[in-house]
Design a protein around this motif. Structure first.
Motif, PDB file in Angstrom:
ATOM      1  N   GLU A 138       0.822  -1.211   0.000  1.00 15.99           N
ATOM      2  CA  GLU A 138       0.000   0.000   0.000  1.00 15.99           C
ATOM      3  C   GLU A 138       0.851   1.254   0.000  1.00 15.99           C
ATOM      4  OE1 GLU A 138      -2.514   0.350   3.456  1.00 15.99           O
ATOM      5  OE2 GLU A 138      -0.844   0.905   4.730  1.00 15.99           O
ATOM      6  N   TYR A 139       0.183   2.369  -0.355  1.00 12.40           N
ATOM      7  CA  TYR A 139       0.798   3.686  -0.278  1.00 12.40           C
ATOM      8  C   TYR A 139      -0.300   4.725  -0.077  1.00 12.40           C
ATOM      9  CZ  TYR A 139      -0.503   4.318  -5.219  1.00 12.40           C
ATOM     10  OH  TYR A 139      -1.186   4.416  -6.393  1.00 12.40           O
ATOM     11  N   ASN A 140       0.089   5.885   0.437  1.00 14.26           N
ATOM     12  CA  ASN A 140      -0.856   6.972   0.692  1.00 14.26           C
ATOM     13  C   ASN A 140      -1.238   7.681  -0.608  1.00 14.26           C
ATOM     14  OD1 ASN A 140       0.887   6.774   3.211  1.00 14.26           O
ATOM     15  ND2 ASN A 140      -0.800   8.048   3.912  1.00 14.26           N
TER      16      ASN A 140
ATOM     17  N   TYR B 205      -5.904  10.525   4.410  1.00 17.60           N
ATOM     18  CA  TYR B 205      -6.838   9.533   4.935  1.00 17.60           C
ATOM     19  C   TYR B 205      -7.110   8.375   3.997  1.00 17.60           C
ATOM     20  CZ  TYR B 205      -7.591  13.629   7.785  1.00 17.60           C
ATOM     21  OH  TYR B 205      -7.391  14.712   8.584  1.00 17.60           O
ATOM     22  N   THR B 206      -6.514   8.374   2.824  1.00 16.48           N
ATOM     23  CA  THR B 206      -6.829   7.377   1.808  1.00 16.48           C
ATOM     24  C   THR B 206      -5.560   6.657   1.361  1.00 16.48           C
ATOM     25  OG1 THR B 206      -8.554   8.879   1.039  1.00 16.48           O
ATOM     26  CG2 THR B 206      -8.045   7.029  -0.374  1.00 16.48           C
TER      27      THR B 206
ATOM     28  N   ILE C  87      -5.789  -7.280  -7.396  1.00 13.45           N
ATOM     29  CA  ILE C  87      -6.215  -5.966  -7.856  1.00 13.45           C
ATOM     30  C   ILE C  87      -5.898  -4.911  -6.803  1.00 13.45           C
ATOM     31  CG2 ILE C  87      -8.038  -6.778  -9.399  1.00 13.45           C
ATOM     32  CD1 ILE C  87     -10.056  -6.093  -7.238  1.00 13.45           C
ATOM     33  N   TRP C  88      -5.866  -3.648  -7.247  1.00 10.34           N
ATOM     34  CA  TRP C  88      -5.651  -2.504  -6.363  1.00 10.34           C
ATOM     35  C   TRP C  88      -6.995  -2.008  -5.854  1.00 10.34           C
ATOM     36  CZ3 TRP C  88      -0.950  -0.614  -4.846  1.00 10.34           C
ATOM     37  CH2 TRP C  88       0.163  -1.053  -5.551  1.00 10.34           C
ATOM     38  N   TYR C  89      -7.021  -1.603  -4.591  1.00  7.33           N
ATOM     39  CA  TYR C  89      -8.205  -1.022  -3.961  1.00  7.33           C
ATOM     40  C   TYR C  89      -7.862   0.366  -3.444  1.00  7.33           C
ATOM     41  CZ  TYR C  89      -9.890  -5.829  -3.542  1.00  7.33           C
ATOM     42  OH  TYR C  89     -10.301  -7.105  -3.802  1.00  7.33           O
ATOM     43  N   ILE C  90      -8.869   1.201  -3.311  1.00  7.00           N
ATOM     44  CA  ILE C  90      -8.711   2.468  -2.621  1.00  7.00           C
ATOM     45  C   ILE C  90      -9.464   2.341  -1.314  1.00  7.00           C
ATOM     46  CG2 ILE C  90      -9.262   4.927  -2.634  1.00  7.00           C
ATOM     47  CD1 ILE C  90      -8.759   4.921  -5.614  1.00  7.00           C
TER      48      ILE C  90
END
Length: 105
Positions: free
Chosen positions: A83-85, A89-90, A100-103
Motif C-alpha cells: 500500500e501507499y498513501n 486519509y486514503t 487488484i488494487w483497492y482504494i
C-alpha cells in the motif's frame, strides 16, 4: 483566470503523481510475483528483491516527499499486501489474493 489555471495545474499534477505512484507500485508487484515464481514464496521484505528483481526499491511521492511502499507478507509467505498513501486519509492497496488494487479510507 489565474485561479482557474492554478487549480487546473494542481489537479493535473495530482493526477500525474497518482498515476506514477500506481505504475511504480505495479512494477513492484510484478517483481514480487517474479520472486515468488522463482522461489515458491513471497519475499520476507522488499529488500529481498534488490538487485535481482529490482535495481532499487521504488518510492512513492506524498506531500512532496518520497516514501517507501508498505509491504506485509503472511506468516506462511503465501500472500502479501502492498500500500501507499494517496492523501492523509486514503490509501491505495494491493492484495495478492485478489490481484487488484483497492482504494481504502
Amino acid at each position: 483566470m489565474f485561479c482557474v489555471g492554478s487549480l487546473l495545474t494542481c489537479v493535473a499534477t495530482y493526477q500525474i503523481k497518482n498515476y506514477c505512484n500506481l505504475k511504480r507500485g505495479e512494477l513492484l508487484v510484478d517483481a514480487i510475483e517474479e520472486y515468488k515464481f522463482k522461489n515458491n514464496s513471497y519475499p520476507s521484505t522488499l529488500t529481498d528483491l534488490v538487485p535481482e528483481y529490482q535495481k532499487s526499491l521504488p518510492k512513492y511521492i506524498f506531500k512532496l516527499k518520497q516514501h517507501s511502499y508498505n509491504y506485509l507478507v503472511s506468516p506462511r509467505k503465501d500472500f502479501f499486501f502492498l500500500e501507499y498513501n494517496i492523501d492523509n486519509y486514503t490509501y491505495r492497496s494491493y492484495k495478492s489474493q485478489f490481484g487488484i488494487w483497492y482504494i481504502e479510507d
